[in-house]
Design a protein around this motif. Structure first.
Motif, PDB file in Angstrom:
ATOM      1  N   VAL A  40      14.737  -3.547  37.025  1.00  0.00           N
ATOM      2  CA  VAL A  40      13.295  -3.913  36.272  1.00  0.00           C
ATOM      3  C   VAL A  40      12.275  -2.637  36.409  1.00  0.00           C
ATOM      4  N   PHE A  41      12.058  -2.242  37.600  1.00  0.00           N
ATOM      5  CA  PHE A  41      11.257  -1.363  38.001  1.00  0.00           C
ATOM      6  C   PHE A  41      11.661   0.000  37.147  1.00  0.00           C
ATOM      7  N   ASN A  42      12.948   0.338  37.183  1.00  0.00           N
ATOM      8  CA  ASN A  42      13.262   1.521  36.166  1.00  0.00           C
ATOM      9  C   ASN A  42      12.835   1.550  34.878  1.00  0.00           C
ATOM     10  N   PHE A  43      13.225   0.191  34.416  1.00  0.00           N
ATOM     11  CA  PHE A  43      12.978  -0.227  32.945  1.00  0.00           C
ATOM     12  C   PHE A  43      11.323  -0.029  32.535  1.00  0.00           C
ATOM     13  N   LEU A  44      10.667  -0.537  33.510  1.00  0.00           N
ATOM     14  CA  LEU A  44       9.001  -0.380  33.471  1.00  0.00           C
ATOM     15  C   LEU A  44       8.593   0.908  33.393  1.00  0.00           C
ATOM     16  N   PHE A  45       9.275   1.904  34.152  1.00  0.00           N
ATOM     17  CA  PHE A  45       8.799   3.347  34.445  1.00  0.00           C
ATOM     18  C   PHE A  45       9.350   3.854  33.210  1.00  0.00           C
ATOM     19  N   ALA A  46      10.764   3.844  32.613  1.00  0.00           N
ATOM     20  CA  ALA A  46      11.131   4.337  31.375  1.00  0.00           C
ATOM     21  C   ALA A  46      10.173   3.907  30.490  1.00  0.00           C
ATOM     22  N   ALA A  47       9.889   2.722  30.378  1.00  0.00           N
ATOM     23  CA  ALA A  47       8.947   2.085  28.899  1.00  0.00           C
ATOM     24  C   ALA A  47       7.691   2.855  29.066  1.00  0.00           C
ATOM     25  N   TYR A  48       7.153   3.017  30.260  1.00  0.00           N
ATOM     26  CA  TYR A  48       5.873   3.878  30.452  1.00  0.00           C
ATOM     27  C   TYR A  48       5.834   5.376  30.037  1.00  0.00           C
ATOM     28  N   SER A  49       7.228   5.959  30.363  1.00  0.00           N
ATOM     29  CA  SER A  49       7.360   7.355  29.767  1.00  0.00           C
ATOM     30  C   SER A  49       7.318   7.305  28.428  1.00  0.00           C
ATOM     31  N   LEU A  50       7.953   6.301  27.911  1.00  0.00           N
ATOM     32  CA  LEU A  50       8.341   6.438  26.398  1.00  0.00           C
ATOM     33  C   LEU A  50       6.966   6.257  25.806  1.00  0.00           C
ATOM     34  N   ILE A  51       6.081   5.328  26.231  1.00  0.00           N
ATOM     35  CA  ILE A  51       4.782   5.209  25.595  1.00  0.00           C
ATOM     36  C   ILE A  51       4.044   6.175  25.684  1.00  0.00           C
ATOM     37  N   VAL A  52       3.941   6.806  26.928  1.00  0.00           N
ATOM     38  CA  VAL A  52       3.023   8.153  26.956  1.00  0.00           C
ATOM     39  C   VAL A  52       3.574   9.245  26.115  1.00  0.00           C
ATOM     40  N   ALA A  53       4.914   9.332  26.269  1.00  0.00           N
ATOM     41  CA  ALA A  53       5.379  10.462  25.187  1.00  0.00           C
ATOM     42  C   ALA A  53       5.026  10.377  23.986  1.00  0.00           C
ATOM     43  N   ALA A  54       5.128   9.111  23.494  1.00  0.00           N
ATOM     44  CA  ALA A  54       4.912   8.563  22.164  1.00  0.00           C
ATOM     45  C   ALA A  54       3.315   9.028  21.736  1.00  0.00           C
ATOM     46  N   TYR A  55       2.641   8.330  22.685  1.00  0.00           N
ATOM     47  CA  TYR A  55       1.259   8.649  22.571  1.00  0.00           C
ATOM     48  C   TYR A  55       0.696  10.072  22.453  1.00  0.00           C
ATOM     49  N   ILE A  56       1.203  10.811  23.456  1.00  0.00           N
ATOM     50  CA  ILE A  56       0.896  12.293  23.267  1.00  0.00           C
ATOM     51  C   ILE A  56       1.201  13.055  21.981  1.00  0.00           C
ATOM     52  N   LEU A  57       2.623  12.675  21.461  1.00  0.00           N
ATOM     53  CA  LEU A  57       3.131  13.240  20.375  1.00  0.00           C
ATOM     54  C   LEU A  57       2.304  12.657  19.057  1.00  0.00           C
ATOM     55  N   ARG A  58       2.132  11.509  19.092  1.00  0.00           N
ATOM     56  CA  ARG A  58       1.164  11.083  18.153  1.00  0.00           C
ATOM     57  C   ARG A  58      -0.146  11.753  17.754  1.00  0.00           C
ATOM     58  N   VAL A  59      -0.610  11.860  18.958  1.00  0.00           N
ATOM     59  CA  VAL A  59      -2.149  12.373  18.954  1.00  0.00           C
ATOM     60  C   VAL A  59      -2.123  14.069  18.621  1.00  0.00           C
ATOM     61  N   THR A  60      -1.152  14.434  19.292  1.00  0.00           N
ATOM     62  CA  THR A  60      -0.808  15.942  18.767  1.00  0.00           C
ATOM     63  C   THR A  60      -0.481  16.123  17.323  1.00  0.00           C
ATOM     64  N   ALA A  61       0.453  15.099  16.680  1.00  0.00           N
ATOM     65  CA  ALA A  61       0.667  15.505  15.400  1.00  0.00           C
ATOM     66  C   ALA A  61      -0.458  15.226  14.750  1.00  0.00           C
ATOM     67  N   GLY A  62      -1.271  14.207  15.035  1.00  0.00           N
ATOM     68  CA  GLY A  62      -2.640  13.827  14.166  1.00  0.00           C
ATOM     69  C   GLY A  62      -3.547  15.056  14.392  1.00  0.00           C
ATOM     70  N   ILE A  63      -3.659  15.831  15.382  1.00  0.00           N
ATOM     71  CA  ILE A  63      -4.440  16.902  15.384  1.00  0.00           C
ATOM     72  C   ILE A  63      -3.738  17.971  14.613  1.00  0.00           C
ATOM     73  N   ILE A  64      -2.539  18.374  14.588  1.00  0.00           N
ATOM     74  CA  ILE A  64      -1.959  19.102  13.725  1.00  0.00           C
ATOM     75  C   ILE A  64      -2.153  19.052  12.078  1.00  0.00           C
ATOM     76  N   LYS A  65      -2.015  17.635  12.067  1.00  0.00           N
ATOM     77  CA  LYS A  65      -2.215  17.336  10.666  1.00  0.00           C
ATOM     78  C   LYS A  65      -3.733  17.520  10.001  1.00  0.00           C
ATOM     79  N   ASN A  66      -4.553  17.198  11.003  1.00  0.00           N
ATOM     80  CA  ASN A  66      -6.130  17.312  10.830  1.00  0.00           C
ATOM     81  C   ASN A  66      -6.572  18.787  10.720  1.00  0.00           C
ATOM     82  N   TYR A  67      -6.071  19.737  11.405  1.00  0.00           N
ATOM     83  CA  TYR A  67      -6.583  20.956  11.483  1.00  0.00           C
ATOM     84  C   TYR A  67      -5.691  22.030  10.897  1.00  0.00           C
TER      85      TYR A  67
END
Lengths: 459, 364
Positions: B86-113
């Motif tokens: 369960v712990f592993n699942f939570l941590f993996a989910a956390y990594s997934l969410i943070v990675a996706a968040y970073i990527l989404r914001v990055t892509a947003g900025i790239i698109k913007n500028y």
């Protein structure tokens, strides 16, 4: 194959070949056959050093080797060896069931000249030639130490190619030596025509653009590489000597760097890195700026660019691609043309493709400037294999810039650097002093720090 | 796959700084300006750094008690199979969410500028593929990549700071400590999350050479300190150039700050390109670090581990394209912060407590 020697059969076989000379000497009912290939043999030496002593020799008083005091005599035991020594220019003596070989080789070689592909301003001007023996002699001129060791190999299943590896004991890493030996022994090719072929057969990353092994025709380059602990691979019949391992850094270094004072030499080296970078990036940065990010160009410049592009019927990416391809074609033509016609290419290139294309409005003058400057930059890369790699990458960069602008370019740079980080040449990381990061080794990387006085050697 | 056997302390510092500085440097000024609403907002960063330094002690304690293990292996050793899973699942989910968040914001900025008409999935997909290529080559290459780009990134930030000095209005920064100190301290709850990345000690722990508590603490605190220094310098310059009121309004204040640099007579009059290159590198490194954590987690949880990298890529890709626009992404950021606290404070703390009670350490 039958390993015992059947002299009669070998003789019958050799008689069919008109290029092989067989002399039968009947020395008081004790026949000795002298066999050699005249084309690759010093016939005068055969006369003086073999035939004359044989005439005076008496088989009842002493065994045959005693007749030769001057020349070392090898006794051969395998049929394979007979062919090999014969092809190496040895003269073979068949006495009853034993075969002896004497070195009488005289192959046709050119004389020592300055290498055409690697120019230097200062320093030694000798270059390797096609003779393995001469090349070793040349290396010995520059490196006089008993630690210099050679190991002989023969590769090729159809035609023998002699290969010799050289290293300096105590400098060289044993693991590296083992790796080199193993790779040479693993080569299973019919025929090795030249050093470049051997180079590819020894490389591990066949899909990489970057050369894993450096090629040079300069003895001084080899000698300094050997002192640094590298291994040199000499291939018979090839003037290019292979140096392993190689790093990106060492491909940028030139012998001249060490022959001038360190500050200008370092500046020149920095310039070379800059030029290499620009040769890859400049055209693609230019097209990404004018097709995606006009806003990043200063206004005045943007206006003048727009003016020069007026009436150009093709998109800037195609324009850059066509110009790059033209330059590559010119370069290829320049290499292949005979020397007297060579200048014609540059005239045609400059006038027709530069001047006339702009006047006709097919390409914009700024594009001509950008692409030709990138081409000039790429001429500073002395190592041809590296230059080929970078030129290929510059095309990839063009496509990346055309599809995704600056963003695509940055990602493409990431991909190239990820590849370079992963690449290893004989277990040495390709980007060695930069990643992994060894500050101590930076003294001889981007810059060339001053030479140590008082016995220290350059690392 | 080439792999580093061991990491030196310097390499570890580089890895942490590269993972910590990411999208935070772009988004934090605005969030901070909204919450703190005074020119003291850079002080909140220091408070955040102190909080993170305290939390990092948990990681150090875990890394020292279980040398040679990653987070995903520690959990099962300490908690047993099921809870560990369960712990592993939570941590993996956390990594997934943070990675996706970073990527989404990055892509947003790239698109913007940079690429306003290019479809989002192209920007996201290419970024993801390059990162997957790096991860495919192994942890050693990831560390070497971080190392190679770290000096380049640093030089770019320094250049940007130096160039901005001309635009800096010192009156925007003064006076200090006029404001309610509690508001400044409460800003730490925002700044805390811009130090996300130090929890990756639990991932890279197995590669660490010196496993003494002292060395690890020094490494952690050095990286947190240096990151805080970079953040503080950037925020002071941002406030100085733009002023607090403007910071609240602009979506990406740091880029606007870079945009405002003008140097006449130089070929490039505009310097946001330099900034975007430097920043894209840091975004790439922090994204790669999290994606590596995710792939490692997947590898640990599921037996057919051959497909873990493409699966991780597909998961991130899907999650990244899920929100409609950047506003929606920012809307989720509160939840993401909650998940982060759960994953990087609560989980490791629980692990450490149970480990201390049970008193089991990994035999070396």
């Amino acid at each position: 194959m039958d390993q015992t020697l059947d002299i009669d059969q070998i003789l019958r076989e050799k008689q069919k070949n008109h290029h092989v000379t067989i002399k039968k000497l009947d020395l008081e009912n004790h026949p000795v056959h002298v066999i050699y290939i005249p084309a690759i043999t010093d016939t005068k030496q055969v006369q003086d050093a073999i035939l004359l002593p044989l005439q005076e020799w008496n088989h009842k008083e002493s065994p045959l080797p005693h007749a030769f005091s001057a020349e070392p005599l090898l006794q051969l035991e395998k049929k394979n060896d007979i062919d090999r020594y014969l092809l190496d220019g040895y003269t073979l003596l068949f006495e009853q069931k034993t075969v002896y070989a004497v070195d009488t080789s005289r192959f046709a070689y050119r004389s020592i000249q300055e290498p055409v592909s690697e120019m230097t301003l200062r320093g030694s001007r000798d270059g390797f030639i096609e003779s393995l023996e001469q090349n070793v002699a040349l290396l010995r001129v520059h490196l006089r130490t008993t630690d210099l060791k050679f190991e002989e190999f023969t590769v090729g299943t159809r035609s023998f190619t002699n290969i010799s590896i050289a290293y300096v004991d105590h400098s060289v890493n044993e693991e590296l030596l083992k790796d080199v030996r193993a790779r040479i022994n693993a080569v299973q090719e019919d025929y090795i025509p030249d050093g470049g072929v051997m180079e590819q057969l020894l490389e591990k990353n066949n899909y990489s653009l970057f050369p894993e092994i450096q090629e040079t025709e300069r003895p001084t380059k080899v000698s300094s590489a050997l002192v640094e602990g590298k291994v040199a691979i000499f291939v018979e019949g090839s003037p290019s000597v292979l140096l392993a391992p190689t790093t990106l850094n060492s491909l940028f270094q030139q012998a001249d760097d060490y022959n001038f004072k360190w500050i200008p030499a370092s500046l020149i080296r920095l310039l070379r890195f800059m030029a290499a970078f620009l040769s890859v990036m400049l055209p693609s940065v230019y097209i990404s700026l004018i097709s995606y990010h006009h806003g990043l160009i200063p206004t005045d410049l943007a206006i003048s660019i727009a003016k020069t592009r007026e009436g150009v019927p093709i998109p800037s990416f195609m324009e850059a691609l066509i110009m790059q391809l033209t330059i590559e074609t010119l370069r290829e033509a320049g290499i292949r043309l005979p020397k007297p016609i060579g200048p014609a290419v540059s005239i045609v290139g400059a006038i027709v493709l530069g001047e006339a294309a702009v006047t006709a409005g097919i390409v914009s003058p700024l594009m001509v400037i950008v692409v030709s400057f990138a081409a000039i930059c790429s001429f500073t890369i002395a190592d041809y294999a590296l230059s080929l790699a970078l030129r290929t990458i510059s095309f990839v960069m063009l496509f990346a810039a055309a599809f995704l602008g600056i963003y695509g370019l940055i990602l493409a740079v990431f991909v190239v650097s990820i590849h370079l980080i992963h690449l290893q040449s004989f277990s040495v990381p390709y980007l060695e002093p930069f990643a992994p990061f060894y500050v101590k080794r930076w003294k001889d990387s981007l810059i060339r720090f001053k030479l140590k006085k008082g016995g220290g050697r350059i690392e | 796959m080439s792999d580093l056997k061991q990491l030196t302390m310097l390499q570890l510092v580089v890895v942490f700084i590269s993972s910590m500085i990411g999208i935070g440097i772009i988004l934090m000024p605005r969030d901070l300006a909204k919450t703190v609403d005074s020119q003291d907002l850079w002080l909140s960063i220091i408070f955040g750094a102190i909080a993170v330094s305290v939390v990092s002690c948990i990681y150090v304690a875990l890394a020292v008690r279980y040398p040679g293990l990653t987070f995903f292996e520690m959990t099962t050793t300490i908690m047993g199979k099921i809870i560990g899973y369960v712990f592993n699942f939570l941590f993996a989910a956390y990594s997934l969410i943070v990675a996706a968040y970073i990527l989404r914001v990055t892509a947003g900025i790239i698109k913007n500028y940079l690429l306003d008409t290019t479809p989002l999935y192209v920007v996201v997909g290419t970024f993801l593929l390059v990162s997957m290529y790096l991860i495919y080559n192994g942890a050693g290459d990831i560390v070497r990549f971080f190392q190679l780009y770290f000096p380049i990134m640093l030089v770019m930030f320094i250049v940007l700071c130096l160039l901005s000095i001309k635009n800096l209005d010192i009156n925007n920064v003064r006076p200090i400590l006029q404001n309610n100190i509690w508001a400044t301290i409460s800003g730490a709850k925002i700044t805390f999350f811009s130090f996300l990345g130090m929890e990756l000690l639990l991932i890279f722990a197995k590669l660490i050479k010196k496993k003494k508590t002292k060395h690890l603490l020094v490494t952690m605190w050095t990286s947190i300190g240096l990151t805080a220094l970079i953040y503080v310098v950037f925020h002071i310059i941002s406030i100085g150039v733009l002023g607090v009121e403007e910071l609240k309004e602009i979506t990406f204040p740091t880029i606007e700050m870079a945009k405002s640099i003008e140097f006449q007579g130089f070929f490039f009059e505009r310097f946001e390109l330099i900034f975007i290159f430097g920043w894209l590198t840091t975004a790439f490194t922090s994204f790669t670090a999290y994606m590596y954590a995710l792939t490692l987690g997947l590898k640990n949880m599921f037996t057919p581990s051959r497909w873990f990298l493409p699966i991780a890529g597909a998961l991130i890709f899907a999650l990244t394209l899920f929100p409609e626009g950047l506003t929606e992404v920012f809307h989720y950021s509160t939840y993401i912060q909650l998940i982060s606290v759960a994953a990087i404070v609560v989980l490791p703390a629980l692990l450490l407590i149970v480990s201390l009670i049970r008193g089991n350490t990994y035999a070396t």
